[in-house]
Design a protein around this motif. Structure first.
Motif, PDB file in Angstrom:
ATOM      1  N   ILE A   8       0.781  -1.239  -0.100  1.00 50.51           N
ATOM      2  CA  ILE A   8       0.017  -0.042   0.011  1.00 50.51           C
ATOM      3  C   ILE A   8       0.888   1.466  -0.078  1.00 50.51           C
ATOM      4  CG2 ILE A   8      -0.194   0.402   2.507  1.00 50.51           C
ATOM      5  CD1 ILE A   8      -3.086   0.801   2.050  1.00 50.51           C
ATOM      6  N   LEU A   9       2.087   1.137   0.473  1.00 48.71           N
ATOM      7  CA  LEU A   9       2.854   2.247   0.709  1.00 48.71           C
ATOM      8  C   LEU A   9       2.992   2.861  -0.515  1.00 48.71           C
ATOM      9  CD1 LEU A   9       4.123   4.350   2.719  1.00 48.71           C
ATOM     10  CD2 LEU A   9       6.119   2.852   2.767  1.00 48.71           C
ATOM     11  N   VAL A  15      -0.361   8.770  -4.956  1.00 44.84           N
ATOM     12  CA  VAL A  15      -1.450   9.324  -4.498  1.00 44.84           C
ATOM     13  C   VAL A  15      -1.178  10.902  -3.946  1.00 44.84           C
ATOM     14  CG1 VAL A  15      -3.951   9.718  -3.844  1.00 44.84           C
ATOM     15  CG2 VAL A  15      -3.202   7.609  -4.955  1.00 44.84           C
ATOM     16  N   GLY A  16      -0.564  10.807  -2.975  1.00 43.13           N
ATOM     17  CA  GLY A  16      -0.142  11.842  -1.940  1.00 43.13           C
ATOM     18  C   GLY A  16       0.688  12.762  -2.999  1.00 43.13           C
ATOM     19  N   LEU A  17       1.630  12.122  -4.041  1.00 40.06           N
ATOM     20  CA  LEU A  17       2.583  12.936  -4.857  1.00 40.06           C
ATOM     21  C   LEU A  17       1.422  13.871  -5.688  1.00 40.06           C
ATOM     22  CD1 LEU A  17       5.117  13.928  -6.054  1.00 40.06           C
ATOM     23  CD2 LEU A  17       4.958  11.913  -7.489  1.00 40.06           C
ATOM     24  N   ILE A  18       0.340  13.250  -6.000  1.00 37.25           N
ATOM     25  CA  ILE A  18      -0.586  13.869  -7.167  1.00 37.25           C
ATOM     26  C   ILE A  18      -1.248  15.156  -6.323  1.00 37.25           C
ATOM     27  CG2 ILE A  18      -2.656  13.742  -8.428  1.00 37.25           C
ATOM     28  CD1 ILE A  18      -1.995  10.843  -9.129  1.00 37.25           C
ATOM     29  N   SER A  71     -10.354  20.176  -9.729  1.00 36.44           N
ATOM     30  CA  SER A  71     -10.687  18.806 -10.084  1.00 36.44           C
ATOM     31  C   SER A  71     -10.611  17.820  -8.791  1.00 36.44           C
ATOM     32  CB  SER A  71      -9.935  18.118 -11.338  1.00 36.44           C
ATOM     33  OG  SER A  71     -10.137  18.984 -12.373  1.00 36.44           O
ATOM     34  N   LEU A  72      -9.685  17.851  -8.400  1.00 34.55           N
ATOM     35  CA  LEU A  72      -9.463  17.033  -7.248  1.00 34.55           C
ATOM     36  C   LEU A  72     -10.397  17.396  -6.129  1.00 34.55           C
ATOM     37  CD1 LEU A  72      -5.579  15.958  -7.288  1.00 34.55           C
ATOM     38  CD2 LEU A  72      -7.496  14.656  -8.027  1.00 34.55           C
ATOM     39  N   LEU A 251      -6.328   6.100 -12.396  1.00 31.06           N
ATOM     40  CA  LEU A 251      -5.955   4.760 -12.039  1.00 31.06           C
ATOM     41  C   LEU A 251      -5.007   4.743 -10.734  1.00 31.06           C
ATOM     42  CD1 LEU A 251      -4.184   4.036 -15.543  1.00 31.06           C
ATOM     43  CD2 LEU A 251      -6.476   2.983 -14.503  1.00 31.06           C
ATOM     44  N   ALA A 252      -4.390   5.913 -10.329  1.00 33.52           N
ATOM     45  CA  ALA A 252      -3.835   5.927  -8.928  1.00 33.52           C
ATOM     46  C   ALA A 252      -4.823   5.828  -7.763  1.00 33.52           C
ATOM     47  CB  ALA A 252      -3.039   7.171  -9.138  1.00 33.52           C
ATOM     48  N   VAL A 253      -5.962   6.308  -7.839  1.00 27.94           N
ATOM     49  CA  VAL A 253      -6.929   6.428  -6.926  1.00 27.94           C
ATOM     50  C   VAL A 253      -7.518   4.804  -6.941  1.00 27.94           C
ATOM     51  CG1 VAL A 253      -9.140   7.235  -6.293  1.00 27.94           C
ATOM     52  CG2 VAL A 253      -7.574   8.840  -7.137  1.00 27.94           C
ATOM     53  N   ASN A 254      -7.792   4.328  -7.959  1.00 24.89           N
ATOM     54  CA  ASN A 254      -8.295   2.879  -7.967  1.00 24.89           C
ATOM     55  C   ASN A 254      -7.417   1.981  -7.331  1.00 24.89           C
ATOM     56  OD1 ASN A 254     -11.000   3.489  -9.135  1.00 24.89           O
ATOM     57  ND2 ASN A 254     -10.213   3.106 -11.145  1.00 24.89           N
ATOM     58  N   ALA A 255      -6.180   2.219  -7.646  1.00 19.75           N
ATOM     59  CA  ALA A 255      -5.088   1.164  -7.232  1.00 19.75           C
ATOM     60  C   ALA A 255      -4.816   1.541  -5.671  1.00 19.75           C
ATOM     61  CB  ALA A 255      -3.695   1.503  -7.753  1.00 19.75           C
TER      62      ALA A 255
END
Length: 661
Positions: A8-9, A15-18, A71-72, A251-255
């Motif tokens: 998970i890390l 996602v934290g980078l985005i 958007s986010l 894709l990052a959020v889904n993963a």
């Protein structure tokens, strides 16, 4: 670091980078996302503009970073608001049903009847475009999805044993919903949140693309795609960057959410750190009982009884009409006494135990008559059938507790066992978390679990069946109740572990609180011989025979009792050979199949015509002894018949360790 956290890390960091790129956009670029430079429109990447310039000469990198903010933010706020509202609706509607379901879940179905995009267009047209309106639109669109997912999961979870165990401990409704049920259904909700965030990002971009979302010149990925589409033939890069940003973010959020779902998987959660951080810290006040000494034991019953049940009737609604699962049962459990309730499956013995804690399964089941008087540790007598839910929450766990049959399903799979013991202590005794955990370790040591401090941090799936049952006993005894109802606590265990659990009950009664009353529900007469003082034999919702264990085993006065005793494996003391077993013919009649007169008559070798015509009364033929058989006085010394040979003169105390069910 565990394999799951290692998995998970990286996703969490990505996602934290985005999010960090969006949050720290002013620090990452000095360009103004709305400043135009027509002379340099559609320029390729350069040292000053790393991703090039758009049709108005604005810096594409700056617009991407600032557009990610919009958007986010819209997607996350809308998804979070929809999750809070939808999950609450699903919890309330699924748990309570009835009117609550009508005014919660069913109202969300109205929203689903409208096409999502048309509903969004309608709201935006009425309220006007903008980020705030877009957030409101997305929240309304996604609430039904969360409500339906939560509702379906709650319908499955509300009848699971660990939910009933929480109710038996006196947990308030809010704690059951948000601390017991919600963590166990979090996996599907997290997946739904993942899909919702991804969908919200795409819908926001789509509405902005149509000119119904973010208002220019504010940056938005949808606006960037809309503008770049007209010039894609001359310069495809302005279209590539926002499309790539959308794809990578979704894709990052889904993963990430898939990995979180795995962490929340009850059977896979091996470490509690991430779970502890994510759990709700909501606590609810403990309500007082508000009643005292409003009911007294029935005439002729023990004055020191911990519980006195009088003429209890429990009915279930069926298509054929009301069905009496328990019909006119009266019993007592005295201080320091162990009373066993035995009978075949379907005889109603579990319903009696549940009724004492007012846990009869609804909405079709209910206590239709009779009284249940529970004596508290302070000496007050409470009419359990009259208490409201708040009063019951204060009584369950503190004054009366229950040990359920299957510990794997009775224990909450997403909490360590020590925390589950501590929860009851914090609720009823108002201890701090540290004090409650220390007491939980003491209780685990008391029930014979080695290395208790370490095992308190284990999850139920990390323990054997016998250890899980010991944890259930520790939970039941945590608040030192006056009465414990044990519903077949050894049935799912092997013979060796059964003996250990029975020894534990004996030790707790002999060495612990001598006033503790124990109702032991079982279908194993060997267990009765091992632990009980008195035995109640049930058939078709009625007590057909009762009395001291030794006397009932030596001289049974009901054919059903004789049949049960004859089905126990025995060894001939003279030859050492195993004696043949004799089974009772037929089965317990179901709803609508019970005949007139004695319910056991169709299976009875002693039945006469009057047995099917006359309903036998409860006949008290000796001190502490009674039976419901018209021919009770003819059974004394009778050698038995084809299905019910007479039992041996003395109850075999080894039966609890050798006999099966």
């Amino acid at each position: 670091m565990s394999p799951k956290l290692r998995r998970i890390l990286p996703r969490l960091l990505f996602v934290g980078l985005i999010l960090g790129l969006a949050l720290f956009a002013p620090l990452l670029t000095s360009q103004d996302p709305v400043q135009m430079n027509i002379a340099e429109r559609l320029q390729p990447p350069s040292a000053d503009h790393y991703l090039g310039q758009d049709e108005y000469g604005r810096d594409i990198l700056a617009r991407l970073l600032y557009g990610a903010r919009v958007s986010l933010a819209v997607a996350l706020i809308a998804a979070a608001a929809a999750a809070v509202i939808g999950v609450t609706i699903g919890l309330v509607g699924g748990y309570f049903g009835g009117i609550a379901e009508l005014f919660t879940v069913r109202l969300t179905d109205i929203v689903l009847s409208f096409p999502p995009m048309l509903l969004a267009l309608l709201i935006v047209t009425v309220l006007g475009p903008g980020a705030e309106t877009l957030t409101l639109v997305l929240t309304i669109l996604f609430v039904p999805g969360f409500a339906r997912v939560t509702y379906g999961e709650v319908l499955s979870a509300r009848s699971v044993e660990y939910v009933e165990a929480s109710r038996a401990l006196g947990a308030p409704v809010g704690r059951i919903l948000f601390r017991t049920i919600l963590p166990n259904i979090s996996g599907p909700i997290i997946v739904q949140f993942s899909l919702t965030v991804a969908s919200a990002i795409l819908i926001e971009s789509g509405l902005s693309f149509l000119g119904l979302g973010v208002v220019p010149p504010d940056p938005s990925w949808g606006l960037m795609i809309r503008a770049a589409r007209g010039y894609m033939v001359y310069s495809p890069l302005p279209l590539l960057w926002p499309c790539l940003a959308l794809t990578v973010t979704v894709l990052a959020v889904n993963a990430l959410c898939d990995a979180l779902r795995d962490v929340y998987d009850p059977k896979a959660a091996r470490e509690g750190g991430l779970l502890q951080a994510a759990r709700s810290l909501v606590r609810f006040p403990v309500a007082g009982t508000g009643r005292a000494a409003q009911a007294q034991p029935a005439p002729g019953e023990k004055e020191d009884a911990q519980v006195a049940v009088s003429d209890l009737r429990i009915e279930f609604a069926t298509q054929q009409g009301p069905f009496a699962a328990v019909d006119g049962v009266s019993l007592t459990v005295g201080k320091g006494e162990t009373v066993a309730v035995v009978g075949e499956s379907g005889s109603g013995k579990t319903m009696i135990g549940l009724s004492i804690l007012r846990l009869v399964p609804g909405p079709h089941g209910a206590i239709a008559g009779g009284g249940i008087a529970l004596r508290t540790k302070g000496g007050d007598v409470l009419p359990m059938e009259q208490l409201d839910e708040a009063e019951l929450e204060a009584v369950r766990g503190r004054e009366v507790a229950m040990v359920f049959q299957e510990p794997m399903t009775s224990l909450n799979p997403v909490y360590p066992v020590g925390e589950q013991i501590a929860e009851a202590l914090r609720h009823h005794k108002d201890l701090s978390r540290r004090e409650a955990m220390a007491k939980a370790v003491e209780l685990l040591e008391r029930v014979g679990i080695p290395d208790a401090a370490q095992r308190a941090r284990d999850y139920p799936h990390q323990m054997s069946g016998g250890m899980r049952q010991r944890v259930m006993i520790a939970i039941a005894l945590s608040c030192t109740p006056a009465l414990v109802v044990a519903d077949e606590p050894t049935t799912a265990l092997d013979v060796t572990v059964q003996a250990q659990i029975l020894d534990l009950f004996q030790h707790l009664r002999d060495e612990g609180d001598s006033d503790l009353g124990l109702m032991f529900i079982t279908h194993n007469l060997g267990v009765v011989a091992e632990i009980a003082d008195r035995v109640l034999v049930m058939y078709c919702g009625r007590i057909v025979e009762q009395g001291p264990v030794r006397e009932v085993f030596r001289d049974p006065r009901h054919p059903y009792t004789r049949g049960l005793l004859s089905s126990i494996p025995r060894v001939n003391p003279a030859t050492g050979e195993r004696m043949p077993l004799t089974a009772i013919p037929g089965t317990v009649p179901g709803p609508g199949e019970r005949s007139r007169g004695c319910a056991f008559a169709p299976r009875c070798g002693y039945a006469q015509p009057r047995c099917t015509a006359e309903d036998p009364a409860d006949i008290a033929f000796a001190p502490g002894r009674s039976t419901r058989c018209l021919r009770w006085n003819e059974l004394e010394g009778k050698p038995g018949d084809a299905f019910a040979p007479a039992p041996s003169p003395e109850p075999d105390r080894s039966l609890g360790r050798e006999a099966g069910s």
